[in-house]
Design an enzyme around this catalytic site. Structure first.
Site, PDB file in Angstrom:
ATOM      1  N   GLU A 299      10.018  -3.192  13.544  1.00  0.00           N
ATOM      2  CA  GLU A 299      11.277  -2.982  12.827  1.00  0.00           C
ATOM      3  C   GLU A 299      12.473  -3.215  13.743  1.00  0.00           C
ATOM      4  OE1 GLU A 299       8.026  -0.506  10.976  1.00  0.00           O
ATOM      5  OE2 GLU A 299       8.764  -0.907  12.994  1.00  0.00           O
TER       6      GLU A 299
ATOM      7  N   ASP B 209       0.817  -1.215   0.000  1.00  0.00           N
ATOM      8  CA  ASP B 209       0.000   0.000   0.000  1.00  0.00           C
ATOM      9  C   ASP B 209       0.851   1.266   0.000  1.00  0.00           C
ATOM     10  OD1 ASP B 209       1.009  -0.357   2.531  1.00  0.00           O
ATOM     11  OD2 ASP B 209      -0.856   0.099   3.587  1.00  0.00           O
TER      12      ASP B 209
END
Length: 293
Positions: free
Chosen positions: A276, A191
């Protein structure tokens, strides 16, 4: 006198004929026409345009740029899941990747098995790709009414892509293995929108490279802060004390680093904003910035 009458008669006849012609033309403006021939012509044009588009796609696929093999390869891992806009967003992403030489797209579906939609899409994409699937456990999925930030998404799928890379790396020999020494791994969500310049900058990542990301975390951009060629902190609007306060789109790692650190993976139970960090903490503590401009 007769000559004048003849001229007058000719003029009147000419005027009457012209007037009748004008009246007939005006009457035809309101009449329906038989447009079958026109429609057939349009169908032929559409068919020709589709043929030209297919030729263009084949040209891109086999162009010298795509066949360029003297640059490090980029492996892009993209998690994806079924939704109304899935094909549209994969299409946008694939059209960007078609312009990037030596790119291998690893698409991992959040599904118990590959879906026909993604299978057919990838087969027609013109890209070098690997199609995988890994279903997210039910207890790690967002439930109806849950806020989007409650649980990390795509962790299992990214880990599946890493697993495939490690298996591929372990099986590589000779020239293929040597080529993997300089390859790069990037995590691109379906996206997002990506600049072509980004891929040329990440291509020569030695360990880990980082860069700014726009429109993220409620800010216009987030970025690493560099002093003397090293990243000393990150400009971010949310919890800057995280180990690596960085967006998934903001870093790439060398494949060599992934292969030599088999424990490096994404923690599907990581708290918000720490997905992350859960991966990067298992690689190296020092992040080197490739783009110092």
């Amino acid at each position: 006198m007769r000559m004048r009458l003849k001229l007058k008669t000719v003029f009147v006849l000419y005027f009457m004929v012209s007037l009748l012609g004008l009246i007939y033309a005006l009457m035809q403006l309101g009449q329906r026409c038989d447009c079958r021939d026109h429609d057939m012509s349009r169908d032929v044009q559409i068919s020709q345009l589709r043929g030209e588009l297919q030729k263009l796609q084949e040209h891109i696929k086999t162009s010298e740029l795509s066949k360029k093999n003297d640059v490090p390869k980029i492996f892009v891992i993209t998690p994806t899941y079924a939704r109304l806009v899935q094909k549209a967003e994969l299409t946008r992403l694939s059209h960007t990747f078609l312009h990037v030489p030596q790119l291998h797209w690893i698409v991992v579906e959040d599904a118990p098995q590959p879906t026909p939609l993604v299978t057919d899409f990838l087969a027609a994409s013109g890209l070098t790709y690997t199609h995988l699937h890994k279903l997210t456990p039910k207890d790690r999925k967002l439930q109806e009414g849950d806020p989007s930030w409650l649980k990390p998404r795509g962790a299992e799928q990214r880990n599946e892509g890493l697993r495939w890379l490690r298996e591929m790396g372990a099986a590589a020999k000779g020239k293929e293995a040597a080529g993997l020494e300089e390859a790069v791994v990037y995590f691109a969500d379906d996206d997002n929108t990506y600049s072509l310049q980004l891929f040329e900058e990440m291509r020569y990542t030695y360990r880990v490279s980082v860069w700014p990301v726009g429109l993220v975390g409620g800010m216009k951009f987030e970025r690493p802060v560099v002093e003397d060629g090293k990243v000393v902190r990150f400009h971010t609007g949310w919890r800057p004390n995280r180990p690596f306060p960085i967006d998934m789109a903001g870093f790439a790692v060398s494949l060599r680093l992934v292969l030599t650190n088999p424990q490096a993976r994404f923690d599907g139970d990581a708290q918000m904003g720490f997905l992350e960090s859960s991966f990067l903490q298992n690689l190296e503590q020092e992040i080197l910035l490739f783009n110092r401009d």
